[in-house]
Design a protein around this motif. Structure first.
Motif, mmCIF file in Angstrom:
data_model
loop_
_atom_site.group_PDB
_atom_site.id
_atom_site.type_symbol
_atom_site.label_atom_id
_atom_site.label_comp_id
_atom_site.label_asym_id
_atom_site.label_seq_id
_atom_site.Cartn_x
_atom_site.Cartn_y
_atom_site.Cartn_z
ATOM 1 N N THR A 9 0.684 -1.338 -0.159
ATOM 2 C CA THR A 9 0.155 -0.136 -0.367
ATOM 3 C C THR A 9 0.818 1.108 0.098
ATOM 4 N N CYS A 10 1.654 1.129 0.945
ATOM 5 C CA CYS A 10 2.626 1.993 0.692
ATOM 6 C C CYS A 10 3.784 2.775 -1.046
ATOM 7 N N VAL A 11 4.107 1.463 -1.153
ATOM 8 C CA VAL A 11 4.216 1.623 -2.082
ATOM 9 C C VAL A 11 3.110 1.841 -3.324
ATOM 10 N N ALA A 12 1.980 1.642 -3.090
ATOM 11 C CA ALA A 12 1.056 2.458 -4.068
ATOM 12 C C ALA A 12 0.768 3.654 -4.258
ATOM 13 N N TYR A 13 0.719 4.186 -3.176
ATOM 14 C CA TYR A 13 0.097 5.702 -3.069
ATOM 15 C C TYR A 13 1.375 6.317 -3.142
ATOM 16 N N TRP A 14 2.969 6.103 -3.395
ATOM 17 C CA TRP A 14 4.250 7.062 -3.665
ATOM 18 C C TRP A 14 4.087 7.269 -5.240
ATOM 19 N N VAL A 15 4.075 5.410 -5.632
ATOM 20 C CA VAL A 15 4.136 5.427 -6.958
ATOM 21 C C VAL A 15 2.882 5.962 -8.146
ATOM 22 N N THR A 16 2.233 6.262 -7.188
ATOM 23 C CA THR A 16 0.297 7.210 -7.300
ATOM 24 C C THR A 16 0.823 8.529 -7.573
ATOM 25 N N VAL A 17 1.319 9.300 -6.382
ATOM 26 C CA VAL A 17 1.460 10.257 -5.950
ATOM 27 C C VAL A 17 2.892 10.268 -7.442
ATOM 28 N N ARG A 18 3.432 10.209 -7.939
ATOM 29 C CA ARG A 18 4.313 10.296 -9.093
ATOM 30 C C ARG A 18 4.572 10.456 -10.294
ATOM 31 N N LEU A 19 2.774 9.634 -10.350
ATOM 32 C CA LEU A 19 1.757 8.822 -11.751
ATOM 33 C C LEU A 19 1.352 10.683 -12.020
ATOM 34 N N VAL A 20 0.555 11.079 -11.012
ATOM 35 C CA VAL A 20 -0.528 11.792 -10.816
ATOM 36 C C VAL A 20 -0.462 13.032 -10.785
ATOM 37 N N THR A 21 0.939 13.442 -9.600
ATOM 38 C CA THR A 21 0.979 15.117 -8.896
ATOM 39 C C THR A 21 1.625 15.399 -9.980
ATOM 40 N N PRO A 22 1.569 16.516 -9.329
ATOM 41 C CA PRO A 22 2.879 17.571 -10.430
ATOM 42 C C PRO A 22 4.035 18.060 -8.916
ATOM 43 N N VAL A 23 4.164 17.102 -7.645
ATOM 44 C CA VAL A 23 5.095 17.081 -6.999
ATOM 45 C C VAL A 23 5.414 16.395 -7.281
ATOM 46 N N ARG A 24 6.824 16.679 -6.778
ATOM 47 C CA ARG A 24 8.877 16.818 -7.209
ATOM 48 C C ARG A 24 9.191 16.456 -6.216
ATOM 49 N N PHE A 25 10.427 15.565 -5.852
ATOM 50 C CA PHE A 25 11.022 16.068 -4.617
ATOM 51 C C PHE A 25 12.903 16.094 -5.495
ATOM 52 N N THR A 26 12.821 15.976 -6.092
ATOM 53 C CA THR A 26 14.485 16.302 -6.693
ATOM 54 C C THR A 26 14.660 17.748 -7.236
ATOM 55 N N GLY A 27 15.914 18.085 -6.510
ATOM 56 C CA GLY A 27 16.548 18.674 -7.067
ATOM 57 C C GLY A 27 16.231 20.067 -5.463
ATOM 58 N N LEU A 28 15.718 19.314 -4.404
ATOM 59 C CA LEU A 28 14.767 19.854 -3.441
ATOM 60 C C LEU A 28 16.601 20.485 -2.178
ATOM 61 N N ARG A 29 16.552 21.330 -1.622
ATOM 62 C CA ARG A 29 17.512 21.493 -1.167
ATOM 63 C C ARG A 29 17.228 21.086 0.569
ATOM 64 N N LEU A 30 17.766 20.631 1.356
ATOM 65 C CA LEU A 30 16.851 19.524 2.672
ATOM 66 C C LEU A 30 16.977 21.642 4.177
ATOM 67 N N SER A 31 18.276 22.636 3.633
ATOM 68 C CA SER A 31 17.941 24.007 3.904
ATOM 69 C C SER A 31 16.378 24.369 3.606
ATOM 70 N N GLU A 32 16.352 24.491 2.107
ATOM 71 C CA GLU A 32 14.735 25.138 2.061
ATOM 72 C C GLU A 32 13.913 23.941 2.522
ATOM 73 N N ILE A 33 14.046 23.159 2.715
ATOM 74 C CA ILE A 33 12.826 22.241 2.708
ATOM 75 C C ILE A 33 11.987 22.633 4.254
ATOM 76 N N VAL A 34 13.587 22.359 5.400
ATOM 77 C CA VAL A 34 13.302 22.625 6.483
ATOM 78 C C VAL A 34 12.729 24.290 6.961
ATOM 79 N N ALA A 35 12.998 25.170 6.316
ATOM 80 C CA ALA A 35 12.626 26.167 5.982
ATOM 81 C C ALA A 35 11.091 26.436 6.182
ATOM 82 N N ILE A 36 10.777 25.536 5.339
ATOM 83 C CA ILE A 36 9.079 26.089 4.964
ATOM 84 C C ILE A 36 7.637 26.110 6.166
#
Length: 458
Positions: A226-253
């Protein structure tokens, strides 16, 4: 023969034409084709129901296999292991899906799509961190209470391994991402992996390992898939991407939102309080009365839960839409949607009680057999509690969307205090039925208080 067929076809065609031109049919079609808030709630609820309905049907089959093969005592041991992992998860979980929806809706309203990626990444890190903390907590709980639950060394090892797999199969933030982008249909398909995998795993356990270990392996595999199914679905049907994000940008949100951390801790405490109400009664029954009584109570709770999932689904669909409406259209539009969905939940609560009264006992006998019929009184009381929760399912989402999570926390905390007090009095003498009465009192108290606060403070 062919003439008769043509006449039949013509008649069917005329009937279809009348139906399609009927004002009621046209009105229903127009409602679903519209983009109103209520139509989106109903449409999203429909997708949730489709996925959960599929899961509910399969759950009856794998529940039947588990109860008939393990019998009350074995089923009690099995469910005590499951619930221990769930309780540990709830104590450290931050309900990141709510964070994604609440603050993601604000970012979308402000056209800050790039920040949505950073918000989603922060929530994923939050899920992983809470999972690691939960592993430490559940290991301690299992080692402390194993003797009281009657677990031997091999069962202790299985319980710890299952808890580790379950906690690391994080998907709360993925659920939030899909709902933020109105991908309820795709989320329903991903969620269907849980009952599908459990059903397949239960069949394999029945064939090759018809014992507690076999069913635990099946349930653990379902968590991973189920965990795999959810994240594969996020990758396929939403514009959300984690590549290129720096940790400093993430923790500053969180700095982008003035109430981020207060909302974060309040939702964590709220999850903990709800988990005490939902899961702790089973542990208390197992602790004081024994695994067989826990098995009877758990079966009744799961059958009630199969019907009462409507409340949870409606609440999740409503919360996503209320948050979007509040961010884009303001408080008046949110109040209108709240009034409309409240009428739907009231009708559903009445139907839930009717189903429990007339189908509860036959369902117990058909699914689990004669050995579990003593669970019927428990099922009736728990169904009343579920009806109350369904009646009040809109109260929490409305207060959350309005930015008032503290009120929910105080109300639920007070109700849980009553729940724990009643369990201490009722369970030693009445076992599972006493726990059911305590849960009913909790539901009544909490939802009446939420109703009063929603009615007089909005």
């Amino acid at each position: 023969m062919s003439g008769g067929f043509r006449r039949t076809r013509f008649s069917v065609g005329r009937i279809a034409g009348v139906l399609l031109n009927n004002k009621i049919i046209i009105g229903v079609r127009s409602f679903f084709e519209s983009n109103s808030s209520l139509s989106r709630v109903v449409r999203n609820l429909g997708w949730l129901l489709a996925g959960k309905g599929f899961g509910a049907v399969l759950s009856l089959f794998y529940l039947a296999l588990a109860t008939r093969l393990l019998e009350p005592a074995g089923f009690g041991y099995f469910t005590l292991i499951l619930v221990t992992a769930q309780v540990a998860s709830a104590f450290v979980s931050f309900e990141s899906w709510q964070l994604v929806i609440r603050f993601g809706s604000q970012l979308q309203a402000g056209k800050a799509d790039g920040d949505v990626n950073r918000l989603a990444a922060f929530c994923l890190l939050l899920d992983i961190g809470s999972a690691l903390l939960g592993i430490l907590l559940v290991t301690g709980l299992i080692l402390i209470f194993a003797d009281q639950f009657g677990w031997q060394d091999d069962m202790i090892g299985m319980a710890i391994l299952f808890a580790i797999v379950s906690l690391l199969s994080v998907r709360s933030s993925a659920i939030g991402i899909l709902r933020l982008f109105d991908r309820f249909r795709d989320g329903a398909l991903a969620a269907a992996m849980t009952p599908l995998a459990r059903f397949g795993g239960a069949l394999l356990a029945w064939t090759f390992s018809p014992d507690i270990k076999g069913f635990l392996i099946a349930w653990a595999a379902a968590e991973i898939l189920t965990c795999v199914a959810y994240w594969v679905t996020v990758r396929l049907v939403t514009p959300v991407r984690f590549t290129g994000l720096r940790l400093s940008e993430i923790v500053a949100i969180p700095k982008s939102f003035s109430q981020f951390f207060s909302f974060l801790w309040i939702t964590n405490l709220g999850t903990t309080v709800r988990s005490i109400a939902q899961q702790v009664p089973l542990l208390v029954v197992g602790f004081f009365v024994g695994p067989a009584a826990a098995g009877l109570f758990r079966l009744a709770y799961q059958l009630k839960d199969a019907v009462a999932r409507l409340a949870d689904m409606l609440g999740r669909a409503v919360y996503a839409e209320l948050s979007a409406v509040d961010s884009h259209e303001g408080g008046d539009a949110r109040k209108t949607l709240f009034a409309q969905t409240s009428r739907i939940s009231a009708i559903g609560s009445i139907l839930l009680v009717i189903i429990a009264v007339f189908l509860g006992k036959p369902a117990l006998q058909l699914i689990a057999g004669e050995a579990f019929l003593p669970a019927y009184p428990i099922l009736l009381v728990l169904s009343l509690a579920a009806a109350v929760e369904l009646w009040g399912v809109n109260f929490e989402p409305n207060l959350m969307a309005a930015g008032r999570p503290k009120a929910i926390l105080w109300i639920r905390t007070g109700a849980v205090t009553v729940l724990l007090s009643l369990m201490a009095v009722l369970i030693p003498g009445q076992g599972g039925l006493g726990a059911a009465y305590a849960i009913l009192a909790y539901s009544l108290l909490a939802n009446l208080a939420l109703w009063m606060f929603t009615r007089y403070s909005d």
